[in-house]
Write a protein that holds these residues in place. Structure first.
Motif, PDB file in Angstrom:
ATOM      1  N   MET A 153       0.837  -1.204   0.000  1.00 38.00           N
ATOM      2  CA  MET A 153       0.000   0.000   0.000  1.00 38.00           C
ATOM      3  C   MET A 153       0.872   1.255   0.000  1.00 38.00           C
ATOM      4  O   MET A 153       1.867   1.321   0.709  1.00 38.00           O
ATOM      5  N   GLU A 154       0.474   2.211  -0.801  1.00 40.53           N
ATOM      6  CA  GLU A 154       1.207   3.487  -0.818  1.00 40.53           C
ATOM      7  C   GLU A 154       1.029   4.175   0.539  1.00 40.53           C
ATOM      8  O   GLU A 154      -0.080   4.233   1.053  1.00 40.53           O
ATOM      9  N   PRO A 155       2.086   4.725   1.109  1.00 37.38           N
ATOM     10  CA  PRO A 155       1.878   5.478   2.352  1.00 37.38           C
ATOM     11  C   PRO A 155       1.056   6.724   2.052  1.00 37.38           C
ATOM     12  O   PRO A 155       1.257   7.382   1.031  1.00 37.38           O
ATOM     13  N   GLU A 156       0.091   7.047   2.924  1.00 41.15           N
ATOM     14  CA  GLU A 156      -0.702   8.254   2.646  1.00 41.15           C
ATOM     15  C   GLU A 156      -0.347   9.392   3.586  1.00 41.15           C
ATOM     16  O   GLU A 156      -0.644  10.539   3.326  1.00 41.15           O
ATOM     17  N   ARG A 157       0.309   9.061   4.715  1.00 40.49           N
ATOM     18  CA  ARG A 157       0.685  10.120   5.651  1.00 40.49           C
ATOM     19  C   ARG A 157       1.977  10.782   5.195  1.00 40.49           C
ATOM     20  O   ARG A 157       2.937  10.101   4.804  1.00 40.49           O
ATOM     21  N   VAL A 158       2.016  12.091   5.280  1.00 43.31           N
ATOM     22  CA  VAL A 158       3.179  12.835   4.813  1.00 43.31           C
ATOM     23  C   VAL A 158       4.428  12.453   5.618  1.00 43.31           C
ATOM     24  O   VAL A 158       5.526  12.371   5.087  1.00 43.31           O
ATOM     25  N   GLN A 159       4.221  12.171   6.896  1.00 48.51           N
ATOM     26  CA  GLN A 159       5.357  11.779   7.737  1.00 48.51           C
ATOM     27  C   GLN A 159       6.043  10.520   7.177  1.00 48.51           C
ATOM     28  O   GLN A 159       7.262  10.422   7.187  1.00 48.51           O
ATOM     29  N   GLU A 160       5.247   9.584   6.683  1.00 40.85           N
ATOM     30  CA  GLU A 160       5.825   8.357   6.104  1.00 40.85           C
ATOM     31  C   GLU A 160       6.489   8.655   4.762  1.00 40.85           C
ATOM     32  O   GLU A 160       7.565   8.146   4.454  1.00 40.85           O
ATOM     33  N   ILE A 161       5.822   9.497   3.968  1.00 38.87           N
ATOM     34  CA  ILE A 161       6.374   9.862   2.655  1.00 38.87           C
ATOM     35  C   ILE A 161       7.715  10.592   2.844  1.00 38.87           C
ATOM     36  O   ILE A 161       8.681  10.353   2.125  1.00 38.87           O
ATOM     37  N   ALA A 162       7.756  11.450   3.868  1.00 36.34           N
ATOM     38  CA  ALA A 162       8.990  12.207   4.146  1.00 36.34           C
ATOM     39  C   ALA A 162      10.142  11.269   4.486  1.00 36.34           C
ATOM     40  O   ALA A 162      11.287  11.511   4.095  1.00 36.34           O
ATOM     41  N   ASN A 163       9.827  10.198   5.202  1.00 37.48           N
ATOM     42  CA  ASN A 163      10.881   9.239   5.574  1.00 37.48           C
ATOM     43  C   ASN A 163      11.451   8.518   4.360  1.00 37.48           C
ATOM     44  O   ASN A 163      12.588   8.065   4.370  1.00 37.48           O
ATOM     45  N   LEU A 164      10.646   8.422   3.292  1.00 40.20           N
ATOM     46  CA  LEU A 164      11.091   7.722   2.075  1.00 40.20           C
ATOM     47  C   LEU A 164      11.724   8.679   1.065  1.00 40.20           C
ATOM     48  O   LEU A 164      12.438   8.262   0.172  1.00 40.20           O
ATOM     49  N   SER A 165      11.403   9.966   1.188  1.00 45.10           N
ATOM     50  CA  SER A 165      11.874  10.946   0.192  1.00 45.10           C
ATOM     51  C   SER A 165      13.237  11.482   0.604  1.00 45.10           C
ATOM     52  O   SER A 165      13.356  12.129   1.636  1.00 45.10           O
ATOM     53  N   LYS A 166      14.233  11.228  -0.229  1.00 45.61           N
ATOM     54  CA  LYS A 166      15.566  11.703   0.130  1.00 45.61           C
ATOM     55  C   LYS A 166      15.999  12.915  -0.704  1.00 45.61           C
ATOM     56  O   LYS A 166      16.455  13.910  -0.173  1.00 45.61           O
ATOM     57  N   GLU A 167      15.825  12.814  -2.021  1.00 46.49           N
ATOM     58  CA  GLU A 167      16.277  13.914  -2.893  1.00 46.49           C
ATOM     59  C   GLU A 167      15.092  14.651  -3.507  1.00 46.49           C
ATOM     60  O   GLU A 167      15.133  15.854  -3.695  1.00 46.49           O
ATOM     61  N   THR A 168      14.069  13.884  -3.852  1.00 47.28           N
ATOM     62  CA  THR A 168      12.939  14.452  -4.591  1.00 47.28           C
ATOM     63  C   THR A 168      11.666  14.264  -3.780  1.00 47.28           C
ATOM     64  O   THR A 168      11.675  13.615  -2.739  1.00 47.28           O
ATOM     65  N   ILE A 169      10.574  14.823  -4.279  1.00 48.09           N
ATOM     66  CA  ILE A 169       9.277  14.600  -3.632  1.00 48.09           C
ATOM     67  C   ILE A 169       8.287  14.124  -4.697  1.00 48.09           C
ATOM     68  O   ILE A 169       8.448  14.432  -5.883  1.00 48.09           O
ATOM     69  N   PRO A 170       7.266  13.366  -4.296  1.00 45.24           N
ATOM     70  CA  PRO A 170       6.285  12.892  -5.278  1.00 45.24           C
ATOM     71  C   PRO A 170       5.626  14.063  -6.022  1.00 45.24           C
ATOM     72  O   PRO A 170       5.422  15.143  -5.449  1.00 45.24           O
ATOM     73  N   GLU A 171       5.298  13.800  -7.267  1.00 50.13           N
ATOM     74  CA  GLU A 171       4.746  14.805  -8.186  1.00 50.13           C
ATOM     75  C   GLU A 171       3.573  15.593  -7.583  1.00 50.13           C
ATOM     76  O   GLU A 171       3.468  16.810  -7.752  1.00 50.13           O
ATOM     77  N   GLU A 172       2.702  14.873  -6.836  1.00 51.11           N
ATOM     78  CA  GLU A 172       1.481  15.556  -6.362  1.00 51.11           C
ATOM     79  C   GLU A 172       1.764  16.613  -5.295  1.00 51.11           C
ATOM     80  O   GLU A 172       0.880  17.387  -4.927  1.00 51.11           O
ATOM     81  N   PHE A 173       3.012  16.668  -4.802  1.00 46.32           N
ATOM     82  CA  PHE A 173       3.356  17.703  -3.818  1.00 46.32           C
ATOM     83  C   PHE A 173       4.005  18.924  -4.474  1.00 46.32           C
ATOM     84  O   PHE A 173       4.244  19.931  -3.813  1.00 46.32           O
ATOM     85  N   ILE A 174       4.322  18.816  -5.769  1.00 47.13           N
ATOM     86  CA  ILE A 174       4.989  19.941  -6.443  1.00 47.13           C
ATOM     87  C   ILE A 174       3.930  20.959  -6.881  1.00 47.13           C
ATOM     88  O   ILE A 174       3.058  20.640  -7.684  1.00 47.13           O
ATOM     89  N   ARG A 175       3.998  22.145  -6.316  1.00 48.36           N
ATOM     90  CA  ARG A 175       2.984  23.169  -6.600  1.00 48.36           C
ATOM     91  C   ARG A 175       3.196  23.764  -7.987  1.00 48.36           C
ATOM     92  O   ARG A 175       4.289  23.669  -8.556  1.00 48.36           O
ATOM     93  N   THR A 176       2.162  24.434  -8.491  1.00 50.59           N
ATOM     94  CA  THR A 176       2.288  25.138  -9.777  1.00 50.59           C
ATOM     95  C   THR A 176       3.278  26.296  -9.589  1.00 50.59           C
ATOM     96  O   THR A 176       3.518  26.743  -8.454  1.00 50.59           O
ATOM     97  N   THR A 177       3.828  26.781 -10.687  1.00 43.22           N
ATOM     98  CA  THR A 177       4.887  27.804 -10.569  1.00 43.22           C
ATOM     99  C   THR A 177       4.400  29.067  -9.851  1.00 43.22           C
ATOM    100  O   THR A 177       5.176  29.729  -9.180  1.00 43.22           O
ATOM    101  N   ASN A 178       3.107  29.391  -9.985  1.00 40.90           N
ATOM    102  CA  ASN A 178       2.644  30.614  -9.307  1.00 40.90           C
ATOM    103  C   ASN A 178       2.430  30.403  -7.804  1.00 40.90           C
ATOM    104  O   ASN A 178       2.035  31.311  -7.087  1.00 40.90           O
ATOM    105  N   GLU A 179       2.705  29.174  -7.323  1.00 40.96           N
ATOM    106  CA  GLU A 179       2.576  28.891  -5.886  1.00 40.96           C
ATOM    107  C   GLU A 179       3.896  28.481  -5.240  1.00 40.96           C
ATOM    108  O   GLU A 179       4.016  28.495  -4.029  1.00 40.96           O
ATOM    109  N   GLN A 180       4.854  28.050  -6.043  1.00 41.43           N
ATOM    110  CA  GLN A 180       6.085  27.507  -5.457  1.00 41.43           C
ATOM    111  C   GLN A 180       6.810  28.562  -4.612  1.00 41.43           C
ATOM    112  O   GLN A 180       7.102  29.654  -5.102  1.00 41.43           O
TER     113      GLN A 180
END
Length: 333
Positions: A1-28
């Motif tokens: 199962m994909e982790p849904e909690r950000v805390q778990e995702i953060a533990n797996l993310s070392k260099e990059t972040i999943p696409e759905e967390f990347i904001r549009t350019t006018n929000e970054q």
């Protein structure tokens, strides 16, 4: 199962972040934050014996900024420290222990541990987990959402609540008198003794790309007022003249946001503040906003004494629950 909690995702993310967390350019934040300038929002000393000055300061800040910080507010430092301590311990528990407090599937209530909060445009996600529970009035409290670990969690929250009443009454009194109303009228219009204190803990784990993600996207608070305690990791930003700035933290201050319901009751004289939160590459940011909300079936509209031929109502009166439903589902009010 994909982790849904950000805390778990953060533990797996070392260099990059999943696409759905990347904001549009006018929000970054990397592209939209004014660098090198920290917003020094007004600081108000609530213990100042000159009440007229305190009222005027609150009024000016609420009209021109929609936010301010209060010092000498009467809540002991120790009480705030304990509130922060027990909240931090909860989020550091093993994942399965936190899930015991998860918001039940299909629940209409906002209370509980969770991640997703509102309908997000373009399916983007915020880099934050949260815990919501009501802390006042006693008739509204549902202890199933109060962590049992640490054991001092309940006591720390009750102690904080006890000291909070004085701050709440003082702020509403200033806002009320500042509109030419009697001292008690603003709070009364928003529910009086039935005003609901909804506590939220925001937990923002370290993020490898804080330039691309947001902890919480830009919004105004639905509540009447929000009283926020941050930890010492910078993250709150406010919008000023269509640009985003870091808000300077003051040790032991409480950050006050004017929310939508106070803007409505004041018929637009006080402004609800547009704000967002950013995340940090190395450190965990945690914040404790307390939302002061009208009871859900209370109808809120501009105060009748502020309405006349020269000042027609700028807002429709509606039940608070209906207002929240429209706002969370992005339905025009």
């Amino acid at each position: 199962m994909e982790p849904e909690r950000v805390q778990e995702i953060a533990n797996l993310s070392k260099e990059t972040i999943p696409e759905e967390f990347i904001r549009t350019t006018n929000e970054q934040p990397g592209l939209t934050t004014v660098q090198g300038t920290v917003l020094e929002v007004p600081i108000i000393d609530l213990s100042d014996p000159d009440e007229e000055k305190v009222i005027q300061d609150v009024v000016n800040a609420s009209r021109n900024w929609g936010m301010f910080q209060v010092v000498n507010h009467g809540i002991p430092e120790d009480t705030i420290r304990r509130l922060q301590e027990v909240g931090k311990v909860f989020f550091e528990l093993p994942q399965e222990e936190k899930e015991v407090y998860a918001k039940p599937a299909g629940s209409q209530s906002i209370e509980g541990y969770g991640t997703k909060l509102q309908k997000e445009i373009q399916g983007k996600k915020a880099w934050v987990d949260h815990l919501f529970h009501k802390i006042w009035p006693p008739s509204e409290i549902n202890y199933q959402f109060w962590p049992k670990t640490p054991p001092s969690y309940r006591e720390a929250n009750e102690e904080y609540t006890k000291h909070m009443h004085g701050v709440v009454d003082k702020l509403f009194r200033c806002l009320s008198l500042g509109l030419g109303l009697e001292g008690h009228e603003m709070k009364e219009t928003l529910g009086g003794e039935n005003l609901v204190y909804l506590l939220k803990i925001n937990y923002y784990p370290p993020c490898p790309r804080p330039d691309l993600a947001l902890g919480v996207p830009a919004h105004t608070d639905m509540s009447s007022l929000t009283i926020l305690v941050p930890n010492d990791v910078q993250g709150l930003q406010a919008c000023r003249d269509d640009r985003w700035y870091d808000v300077k933290y003051i040790p032991n201050a409480l950050i006050i946001h004017i929310g939508d319901q106070v803007e409505i009751v004041s018929n637009g004289k006080y402004k609800s503040v547009l704000h967002r939160s950013i995340v940090n590459k190395e450190q965990t940011r945690i914040s404790w906003p307390l939302f002061l909300e009208p009871p859900s079936d209370l109808e809120v509209g501009p105060h009748p004494k502020l309405i006349n031929d020269a000042n027609p109502p700028k807002f429709k009166a509606k039940k608070y629950s209906q207002y929240c439903y429209c706002k969370l589902n992005k339905i025009p009010q």
